[in-house]
Design an enzyme around this catalytic site. Structure first.
Site, PDB file in Angstrom:
ATOM      1  N   LEU A  87       0.831  -1.200   0.000  1.00 31.88           N
ATOM      2  CA  LEU A  87       0.000   0.000   0.000  1.00 31.88           C
ATOM      3  C   LEU A  87       0.864   1.246   0.000  1.00 31.88           C
ATOM      4  CD1 LEU A  87      -2.655  -0.969   2.705  1.00 31.88           C
ATOM      5  CD2 LEU A  87      -3.064  -0.685   0.266  1.00 31.88           C
ATOM      6  N   GLU A 118     -10.222   0.922   7.909  1.00 38.01           N
ATOM      7  CA  GLU A 118      -9.971  -0.258   8.749  1.00 38.01           C
ATOM      8  C   GLU A 118      -8.677  -0.013   9.518  1.00 38.01           C
ATOM      9  OE1 GLU A 118      -9.530  -3.622   6.133  1.00 38.01           O
ATOM     10  OE2 GLU A 118     -11.394  -3.161   5.101  1.00 38.01           O
ATOM     11  N   LYS A 120      -4.976  -0.762  10.528  1.00 34.47           N
ATOM     12  CA  LYS A 120      -3.867  -1.456   9.866  1.00 34.47           C
ATOM     13  C   LYS A 120      -3.146  -2.278  10.934  1.00 34.47           C
ATOM     14  CE  LYS A 120       0.188  -0.279   6.991  1.00 34.47           C
ATOM     15  NZ  LYS A 120       0.796  -1.538   7.150  1.00 34.47           N
ATOM     16  N   ASP A 122      -0.375  -4.479  12.530  1.00 31.01           N
ATOM     17  CA  ASP A 122       1.065  -4.549  12.320  1.00 31.01           C
ATOM     18  C   ASP A 122       1.538  -5.997  12.463  1.00 31.01           C
ATOM     19  OD1 ASP A 122       3.600  -3.757  11.856  1.00 31.01           O
ATOM     20  OD2 ASP A 122       3.900  -2.755  13.784  1.00 31.01           O
ATOM     21  N   TYR A 230      -8.990  -9.581   5.681  1.00 26.35           N
ATOM     22  CA  TYR A 230      -9.498  -8.308   5.154  1.00 26.35           C
ATOM     23  C   TYR A 230      -9.749  -8.303   3.648  1.00 26.35           C
ATOM     24  CZ  TYR A 230      -4.370  -7.650   5.027  1.00 26.35           C
ATOM     25  OH  TYR A 230      -3.035  -7.822   4.857  1.00 26.35           O
ATOM     26  N   LYS A 322      -0.715   6.249   7.907  1.00 28.28           N
ATOM     27  CA  LYS A 322       0.098   5.696   8.993  1.00 28.28           C
ATOM     28  C   LYS A 322       0.170   6.627  10.206  1.00 28.28           C
ATOM     29  CE  LYS A 322       3.449   3.113   8.077  1.00 28.28           C
ATOM     30  NZ  LYS A 322       4.020   1.792   7.929  1.00 28.28           N
ATOM     31  N   CYS A 416      35.396 -12.626  25.461  1.00 32.72           N
ATOM     32  CA  CYS A 416      34.379 -12.271  26.449  1.00 32.72           C
ATOM     33  C   CYS A 416      34.923 -11.183  27.384  1.00 32.72           C
ATOM     34  CB  CYS A 416      33.988 -13.503  27.260  1.00 32.72           C
ATOM     35  SG  CYS A 416      32.864 -13.107  28.607  1.00 32.72           S
ATOM     36  N   CYS A 419      35.299 -12.816  31.072  1.00 32.34           N
ATOM     37  CA  CYS A 419      36.239 -13.876  31.448  1.00 32.34           C
ATOM     38  C   CYS A 419      37.417 -14.017  30.492  1.00 32.34           C
ATOM     39  CB  CYS A 419      35.512 -15.214  31.580  1.00 32.34           C
ATOM     40  SG  CYS A 419      34.987 -15.877  29.985  1.00 32.34           S
ATOM     41  N   CYS A 434      29.593 -16.815  24.779  1.00 36.61           N
ATOM     42  CA  CYS A 434      30.748 -17.189  25.588  1.00 36.61           C
ATOM     43  C   CYS A 434      30.445 -18.606  26.049  1.00 36.61           C
ATOM     44  CB  CYS A 434      30.885 -16.258  26.787  1.00 36.61           C
ATOM     45  SG  CYS A 434      32.151 -16.844  27.932  1.00 36.61           S
ATOM     46  N   CYS A 439      32.403 -18.670  33.334  1.00 30.48           N
ATOM     47  CA  CYS A 439      32.417 -17.219  33.106  1.00 30.48           C
ATOM     48  C   CYS A 439      31.571 -16.550  34.188  1.00 30.48           C
ATOM     49  CB  CYS A 439      31.830 -16.913  31.728  1.00 30.48           C
ATOM     50  SG  CYS A 439      31.549 -15.153  31.465  1.00 30.48           S
TER      51      CYS A 439
HETATM   52  S1  IVH Z   1      -5.338  -4.264   2.456  1.00 26.77           S
HETATM   53  C1  IVH Z   1      -3.752  -4.324  -2.109  1.00 26.77           C
HETATM   54  N1  IVH Z   1      -6.033  -4.023   4.948  1.00 26.77           N
HETATM   55  O1  IVH Z   1      -0.410  -3.530   5.458  1.00 26.77           O
HETATM   56  C2  IVH Z   1      -3.303  -4.185  -0.705  1.00 26.77           C
HETATM   57  N2  IVH Z   1      -3.735  -4.389   4.451  1.00 26.77           N
HETATM   58  O2  IVH Z   1       1.520  -1.675   4.262  1.00 26.77           O
HETATM   59  C3  IVH Z   1      -4.283  -4.792   0.209  1.00 26.77           C
HETATM   60  N3  IVH Z   1      -2.304  -4.569   6.431  1.00 26.77           N
HETATM   61  O3  IVH Z   1       0.686  -5.627   2.864  1.00 26.77           O
HETATM   62  C4  IVH Z   1      -3.903  -4.659   1.629  1.00 26.77           C
HETATM   63  N4  IVH Z   1      -3.901  -4.309   7.924  1.00 26.77           N
HETATM   64  O4  IVH Z   1       0.078  -6.704   5.131  1.00 26.77           O
HETATM   65  C5  IVH Z   1      -5.018  -4.216   4.093  1.00 26.77           C
HETATM   66  N5  IVH Z   1      -6.813  -3.840   7.129  1.00 26.77           N
HETATM   67  C6  IVH Z   1      -5.794  -4.033   6.272  1.00 26.77           C
HETATM   68  C7  IVH Z   1      -4.478  -4.235   6.709  1.00 26.77           C
HETATM   69  C8  IVH Z   1      -3.461  -4.400   5.758  1.00 26.77           C
HETATM   70  C9  IVH Z   1      -2.610  -4.523   7.747  1.00 26.77           C
HETATM   71  C10 IVH Z   1      -0.942  -4.756   5.906  1.00 26.77           C
HETATM   72  C11 IVH Z   1      -0.829  -5.693   4.731  1.00 26.77           C
HETATM   73  C12 IVH Z   1      -0.215  -4.883   3.631  1.00 26.77           C
HETATM   74  C13 IVH Z   1       0.492  -3.815   4.412  1.00 26.77           C
HETATM   75  C14 IVH Z   1       0.760  -2.602   3.552  1.00 26.77           C
END
Ligand code: IVH
Length: 683
Positions: A87, A118, A120, A122, A230, A322, A416, A419, A434, A439
């Protein structure tokens, strides 16, 4: 010849699979358990027995088939059926509006369209394929064109259905989503790794990535990965589904098919609504049990998505908005190394103190030799330090343009620092070690671990005293602790008569700690507190364990080959053999055996006692509290009655507490519970 399967057995297996699958869905996807664990276990065992008797009853979607029998030797690369795009990022709402302008210019006939915002997650993107409703493959994102086939590992994720919940499944379904490790599981994994002297995972995303690439799916199963879906793709038609027209429809369809979909999303008609969602979750996301690093905004209308298509790298119909990472620049003043209990060498950045995520940071981990080389750090460098949540800070990059002239390169020492022994790095390992068992850093680590709460729990024996005991040559192994006298202790700086006596008493009291804790205290790699309990139960004397071949150790439920081999190897080492011989000495007196396993568990201390849990406990999850109670033979039920023995009360306790009070049932805090279980366990 194999027995033919009677029709009623076949039907029973089918019925069990579907009941178990339903219960698992309620538990892992809906987060609303509807079957007591005991019942689930009984049905599961019944199915297992049936499948053992009639192997042809085993189906690929059977709940017994989540964890593979054999570790993979390596993963194969697989091309994605449909590439996984990443993305484009926006870092504030202005950049978001620019993106909006871009897609609108491409479709002059449309000047506004609703988007779905939605969270995102991690984690790590996965692509799952279902053929005729059955999960047939699971692949990592890789470079988006091809990834690794980790189907065996993906099958262990309980919130991923092995079979889609639909009678007439589409011929092929592709589901994309994010696999992640919840924060509390991450903390536990790292605590275990720390206790075992293993290198820590930097954050939950790395932990999830590392776990997904584990060759042994039994290890993956223990790590409790989770998954939010998703994206739904139906390349060969929709079967019994209604073809989704919007992203909202897709998410609803994913839910119908049995996936977990993140509930924190919103249909936003305008950019102002997106801004509001983005701001609202910037605060609120810190309370979520998993990490998020932004908001993904997608045009809701799928035909419009299709019309816009993709650039070289990104879809034009979606963008990641982000949140700024918690990163700050500071100066690297020096690099030191830390030697852990297992001799693992961790390079540490010594930093000019800087405020980060609410705390002052002056040290950050550099993980290992590879990471150090990759960063290519020089003393005096300006570095960027990052911290996410409670996670230890790390140096993420260096601004090499700002490097002072004549600066000195940071490298791991060859010897180390504690020791002087040559450091080694085993092939295929990221960790430099080590390997001198005497030690001082390792002995110090061993002693700290031995005295720690989950091990021998020696009150008052902290790092400070251990340091002094070593410096004065009063101890050089954990066995020496048991021969310390009050007089000897009095030679330590700031040690008074009373404290010395208390310490001697506390050390003596630790002799009654059960064998499982002693085993944990030995600090064998990969043997955390839970594994130690599993092992101690089956190998109820140290000799049984010390003489067991790895295959026998591995036969313990929950113990994988890596752990088994590590235990075996530990007991082969001469230094450890002599330690065990010394610990066996009657004068030392620690418990090196427990009760032999009995078929009748009537001797468990909490047998016949019924517990009810209510509210959120300060440190234990419900599952953990339940496991602890059950380990002691107690039972946990969902509702209070006159038969309830104890009610365990946390924050925001509900009506159960009121009822318990009415019935005069004894009330316990989490602390009380732990004390009760511990007292009875050692009595
Ligand atoms: S949609 C065509 N939805 O973020 C791309 N991605 O930085 C469709 N990710 O590679 C991705 N939450 O691994 C989508 N609600 C969400 C997400 C999400 C996390 C991740 C995903 C993507 C990465 C991009």
């Amino acid at each position: 010849m194999a027995e033919t399967v009677p029709v009623d057995r076949r039907q029973r297996a089918q019925e069990l699979r579907s009941q178990l699958q339903k219960a698992s869905y309620a538990y892992y996807v809906l987060d609303a358990p509807d079957l007591p664990d005991e019942v689930y276990d009984r049905l599961y065992r019944e199915l297992q027995d049936l499948e053992t008797q009639y192997p042809e009853l085993v189906t690929p979607d059977s709940p017994t088939q989540r964890v593979g029998e054999r570790p993979a030797s390596q993963f194969t690369a697989l091309e994605h059926n449909i590439p996984l795009y990443s993305l484009e990022n926006a870092f504030d709402i202005d950049e978001y509006r620019q993106w909006e302008g871009r897609w609108q210019r491409q479709t002059p006939d449309i000047d506004s369209a609703a988007v779905v915002a939605e969270l995102k997650i991690d984690g790590n993107a996965l692509a799952l394929t279902y053929e005729k409703g059955l999960l047939t493959r699971g692949v990592t994102r890789g470079d988006g064109i091809s990834g690794e086939d980790i189907t065996q590992n993906i099958r262990t994720i309980r919130s991923i259905p092995l079979r889609l919940q639909i009678d007439n499944p589409p011929p092929r379904v592709e589901v994309r989503g994010e696999a992640f490790i919840p924060n509390d599981v991450f903390d536990r994994i790292n605590a275990d790794r720390q206790a075992n002297g293993e290198a820590l995972f930097a954050n939950p995303r790395n932990a999830a990535a590392g776990t997904l690439r584990q060759l042994d799916s039994r290890v993956v199963a223990q790590r409790r990965l989770d998954f939010f879906a998703y994206t739904l793709l139906l390349p060969e038609g929709e079967g019994g589904l209604t073809l989704p027209q919007t992203q909202e429809d897709s998410l609803a369809a994913l839910q119908t098919l049995g996936f977990k979909v993140n509930p924190n999303r919103k249909l936003c008609p305008t950019a102002a609504d997106v801004a509001q969602f983005y701001d609202q979750w910037d605060e609120a996301r810190t309370q979520l049990p998993y990490l998020t690093d932004g908001v993904v905004v997608k045009l809701n209308d799928l035909p419009l998505q299709e019309r816009l298509g993709f650039t070289q790298k990104f879809p034009r119909w979606a963008i990641a908005l982000k949140y700024p990472a918690e990163e700050v620049p500071t100066i690297l003043q020096d690099m030191t190394v830390q030697i852990g209990r297992t001799g693992a060498v961790t390079p540490v950045a010594e930093l000019a103190p800087v405020k980060l995520a609410g705390t002052t940071v002056s040290r950050a981990t550099l993980h290992n030799a590879d990471r150090l080389a990759e960063l290519n750090l020089y003393k005096g460098d300006t570095v960027i330090v990052r911290k996410a949540g409670e996670i230890i800070p790390e140096v993420v990059r260096v601004l090499s343009d700002l490097r002072p002239e004549g600066a000195q390169l940071c490298q791991l020492p060859t010897h180390c620092p504690e020791c002087g022994e040559t450091l080694v790095r085993p092939v295929n390992e990221a960790v430099t070690r080590c390997i001198n068992p005497s030690c001082p850093a390792i002995v110090r680590g061993d002693l700290i671990h031995w005295a720690s709460r989950q091990a021998l729990d020696i009150a008052g024996l902290g790092e400070k005293w251990i340091q002094q005991l070593l410096a004065q040559n009063l101890v050089s192994s954990v066995a020496d602790l048991y021969e310390l006298t009050v007089e000897e202790l009095l030679s330590l700086e700031r040690m008074g008569q009373k404290s010395a006596q208390n310490l001697v008493d506390a050390i003596a009291a630790s002799k009654s700690q059960p064998w499982a804790r002693v085993l944990f205290g030995l600090g064998i790699r990969h043997v955390g507190a839970v594994n130690a309990q599993l092992l101690a139960k089956q190998f109820y004397t140290v000799d049984l364990l010390a003489t067991a071949p790895p295959e026998e150790i591995e036969s313990v439920y929950g113990i994988g080959p890596e752990i088994a081999y590590s235990v075996y190897e530990w007991f082969q080492a001469e230094a450890n053999k002599s330690l065990i011989t010394r610990l066996k000495d009657k004068k030392i007196g620690v418990q090196l055996e427990g009760a032999p396993p009995s078929d009748e568990p009537t001797d468990l201390p909490m047998m016949g006692k019924t517990f009810v849990l209510t509210g959120t406990l300060p440190t234990l999850s419900r599952k953990e509290a339940k496991a602890k109670i059950e380990e002691s033979g107690g039972k946990v039920t969902g509702s209070v009655s006159s038969k309830t023995s104890y009610v365990v009360v946390g924050v925001d306790a509900g009506s159960k507490l009121a009822k318990a009070e009415k019935l005069g049932i004894q009330r316990l805090s989490e602390d009380d519970l732990l004390t009760l279980l511990q007292q009875t366990a050692s009595s």
